[in-house]
Design a protein around this motif. Structure first.
Motif, PDB file in Angstrom:
ATOM      1  N   THR A   1      26.940 -64.056   0.148  1.00  0.00           N
ATOM      2  CA  THR A   1      26.508 -64.472   1.487  1.00  0.00           C
ATOM      3  C   THR A   1      26.214 -63.269   2.367  1.00  0.00           C
ATOM      4  O   THR A   1      25.189 -63.213   3.059  1.00  0.00           O
ATOM      5  N   VAL A   2      27.122 -62.286   2.362  1.00  0.00           N
ATOM      6  CA  VAL A   2      26.913 -61.069   3.149  1.00  0.00           C
ATOM      7  C   VAL A   2      25.668 -60.341   2.679  1.00  0.00           C
ATOM      8  O   VAL A   2      24.880 -59.834   3.495  1.00  0.00           O
ATOM      9  N   SER A   3      25.461 -60.304   1.363  1.00  0.00           N
ATOM     10  CA  SER A   3      24.285 -59.634   0.820  1.00  0.00           C
ATOM     11  C   SER A   3      23.005 -60.325   1.272  1.00  0.00           C
ATOM     12  O   SER A   3      22.018 -59.667   1.646  1.00  0.00           O
ATOM     13  N   ASP A   4      23.014 -61.672   1.266  1.00  0.00           N
ATOM     14  CA  ASP A   4      21.843 -62.424   1.721  1.00  0.00           C
ATOM     15  C   ASP A   4      21.565 -62.156   3.196  1.00  0.00           C
ATOM     16  O   ASP A   4      20.408 -61.993   3.613  1.00  0.00           O
ATOM     17  N   LEU A   5      22.629 -62.132   4.000  1.00  0.00           N
ATOM     18  CA  LEU A   5      22.465 -61.858   5.428  1.00  0.00           C
ATOM     19  C   LEU A   5      21.915 -60.454   5.651  1.00  0.00           C
ATOM     20  O   LEU A   5      21.055 -60.239   6.521  1.00  0.00           O
ATOM     21  N   ASP A   6      22.409 -59.509   4.859  1.00  0.00           N
ATOM     22  CA  ASP A   6      21.913 -58.128   4.976  1.00  0.00           C
ATOM     23  C   ASP A   6      20.434 -58.051   4.620  1.00  0.00           C
ATOM     24  O   ASP A   6      19.655 -57.362   5.292  1.00  0.00           O
ATOM     25  N   ARG A   7      20.061 -58.733   3.540  1.00  0.00           N
ATOM     26  CA  ARG A   7      18.659 -58.730   3.145  1.00  0.00           C
ATOM     27  C   ARG A   7      17.777 -59.374   4.212  1.00  0.00           C
ATOM     28  O   ARG A   7      16.679 -58.883   4.509  1.00  0.00           O
ATOM     29  N   LYS A   8      18.251 -60.491   4.806  1.00  0.00           N
ATOM     30  CA  LYS A   8      17.492 -61.168   5.862  1.00  0.00           C
ATOM     31  C   LYS A   8      17.352 -60.265   7.082  1.00  0.00           C
ATOM     32  O   LYS A   8      16.275 -60.166   7.693  1.00  0.00           O
ATOM     33  N   HIS A   9      18.448 -59.623   7.453  1.00  0.00           N
ATOM     34  CA  HIS A   9      18.419 -58.713   8.606  1.00  0.00           C
ATOM     35  C   HIS A   9      17.457 -57.553   8.346  1.00  0.00           C
ATOM     36  O   HIS A   9      16.670 -57.169   9.240  1.00  0.00           O
ATOM     37  N   LYS A  10      17.504 -57.010   7.138  1.00  0.00           N
ATOM     38  CA  LYS A  10      16.611 -55.905   6.794  1.00  0.00           C
ATOM     39  C   LYS A  10      15.157 -56.344   6.865  1.00  0.00           C
ATOM     40  O   LYS A  10      14.294 -55.618   7.385  1.00  0.00           O
ATOM     41  N   LYS A  11      14.854 -57.569   6.373  1.00  0.00           N
ATOM     42  CA  LYS A  11      13.486 -58.083   6.416  1.00  0.00           C
ATOM     43  C   LYS A  11      13.042 -58.297   7.849  1.00  0.00           C
ATOM     44  O   LYS A  11      11.885 -57.987   8.211  1.00  0.00           O
ATOM     45  N   ASP A  12      13.943 -58.833   8.697  1.00  0.00           N
ATOM     46  CA  ASP A  12      13.599 -59.040  10.109  1.00  0.00           C
ATOM     47  C   ASP A  12      13.262 -57.719  10.787  1.00  0.00           C
ATOM     48  O   ASP A  12      12.302 -57.628  11.564  1.00  0.00           O
ATOM     49  N   VAL A  13      14.079 -56.704  10.508  1.00  0.00           N
ATOM     50  CA  VAL A  13      13.825 -55.383  11.102  1.00  0.00           C
ATOM     51  C   VAL A  13      12.494 -54.824  10.619  1.00  0.00           C
ATOM     52  O   VAL A  13      11.701 -54.291  11.406  1.00  0.00           O
ATOM     53  N   GLU A  14      12.233 -54.948   9.302  1.00  0.00           N
ATOM     54  CA  GLU A  14      10.972 -54.442   8.750  1.00  0.00           C
ATOM     55  C   GLU A  14       9.778 -55.187   9.341  1.00  0.00           C
ATOM     56  O   GLU A  14       8.740 -54.575   9.636  1.00  0.00           O
ATOM     57  N   ASP A  15       9.915 -56.511   9.539  1.00  0.00           N
ATOM     58  CA  ASP A  15       8.835 -57.300  10.136  1.00  0.00           C
ATOM     59  C   ASP A  15       8.564 -56.855  11.573  1.00  0.00           C
ATOM     60  O   ASP A  15       7.396 -56.744  12.000  1.00  0.00           O
ATOM     61  N   LYS A  16       9.631 -56.609  12.322  1.00  0.00           N
ATOM     62  CA  LYS A  16       9.464 -56.159  13.712  1.00  0.00           C
ATOM     63  C   LYS A  16       8.807 -54.790  13.775  1.00  0.00           C
ATOM     64  O   LYS A  16       7.971 -54.522  14.634  1.00  0.00           O
ATOM     65  N   VAL A  17       9.206 -53.916  12.843  1.00  0.00           N
ATOM     66  CA  VAL A  17       8.590 -52.581  12.785  1.00  0.00           C
ATOM     67  C   VAL A  17       7.097 -52.710  12.505  1.00  0.00           C
ATOM     68  O   VAL A  17       6.263 -52.017  13.119  1.00  0.00           O
ATOM     69  N   GLU A  18       6.737 -53.593  11.572  1.00  0.00           N
ATOM     70  CA  GLU A  18       5.327 -53.801  11.256  1.00  0.00           C
ATOM     71  C   GLU A  18       4.567 -54.356  12.452  1.00  0.00           C
ATOM     72  O   GLU A  18       3.417 -53.963  12.726  1.00  0.00           O
ATOM     73  N   GLU A  19       5.208 -55.276  13.194  1.00  0.00           N
ATOM     74  CA  GLU A  19       4.565 -55.836  14.390  1.00  0.00           C
ATOM     75  C   GLU A  19       4.306 -54.755  15.433  1.00  0.00           C
ATOM     76  O   GLU A  19       3.240 -54.709  16.063  1.00  0.00           O
TER      77      GLU A  19
END
Length: 244
Positions: free
Chosen positions: A182-200
């Motif tokens: 669960t923690v790993s999934d949350l970390d991956r989701k958080h990382k993707k959100d950050v990467e998406d915001k950086v791309e935006e």
């Protein structure tokens, strides 16, 4: 050859031999079995019918000796020495080794005083030499003793308790694995959100820079906007006449 396999073959050998002998002839077989340096289990030999038949006969002493090595200790031998045959040096060593195994069953720490008393040893140096040379290095595997009469119930209870503890531990480990997933999934989701915001942000900055660049191009290219320098140089200048 594997040590446990060797012991199993020794047991089969003595069981087969005992099945072919009767009465006093079993005495030499018992002496050989209890003297063998690689044999520490005797229950299968005790169960041979020809040995069981020695009970309450003139040869029952051989059965008593085998029972002593299956379940007894050096102290048991000393208490019953008058009715048992004299042990050979090899038998004495074996019985003392088995005595240490019995003491280790119920005690995680074995005091020297207790060991010296149980093994009939007079000084610490002799005791340490025996433990190191005859128990640690002589016995090349984790030897165990035969179950004593009435001990099976306790053994089942101990194993059942161990099994319950193992099951609880397994459930705890599985819960930890689920939590880690669960923690790993949350970390991956958080990382993707950050990467998406950086791309935006990158796209936004890129778009803004492109708009500003195009704005400058329009300013410099529209008529009447900024006069071309070369055009200004080539244009004839008008003379001013003095006012009369």
């Amino acid at each position: 050859m594997d040590i446990e396999q060797k012991q199993a073959e020794l047991i089969d050998h003595f069981v087969n031999q005992a099945s072919t002998l009767k009465g006093s002839a079993l005495g030499s077989l018992v002496a050989e079995a209890t003297s063998h340096p690689s044999l520490f289990a005797f229950s299968e030999i005790l169960a041979v019918p020809t040995l069981v038949e020695l009970e309450e006969t003139g040869n029952s002493v051989h059965l008593d000796v085998l029972r002593l090595f299956a379940h007894g200790t050096w102290s048991d031998f000393k208490r019953n020495a008058e009715r048992l045959p004299q042990l050979s040096p090899e038998q004495t060593l074996k019985l003392k080794q088995l005595t240490v195994l019995t003491l280790a069953e119920t005690n995680k720490v074995l005091p020297y005083d207790q060991l010296m008393q149980e093994l009939d040893v007079t000084n610490v140096r002799e005791l340490e030499d025996f433990l190191i040379n005859e128990c640690m290095y002589a016995v090349q595997f984790a030897a165990g003793r035969d179950l004593r009469p009435g001990q099976l119930g306790t053994m089942i209870q101990t194993l059942s308790s161990w099994l319950a503890t193992s099951d609880n531990l397994l459930v705890s480990i599985q819960d930890k694995i689920k939590w880690a997933d669960t923690v790993s999934d949350l970390d991956r989701k958080h990382k993707k959100d950050v990467e998406d915001k950086v791309e935006e942000v990158k796209k936004s900055l890129s778009l803004k820079a492109d708009i500003e660049f195009r704005g400058h191009e329009e300013v410099f290219s529209e008529p009447g906007g900024v006069m071309d320098y070369e055009e200004d140089r080539s244009r004839p200048k008008r003379r001013r006449h003095p006012i009369s």
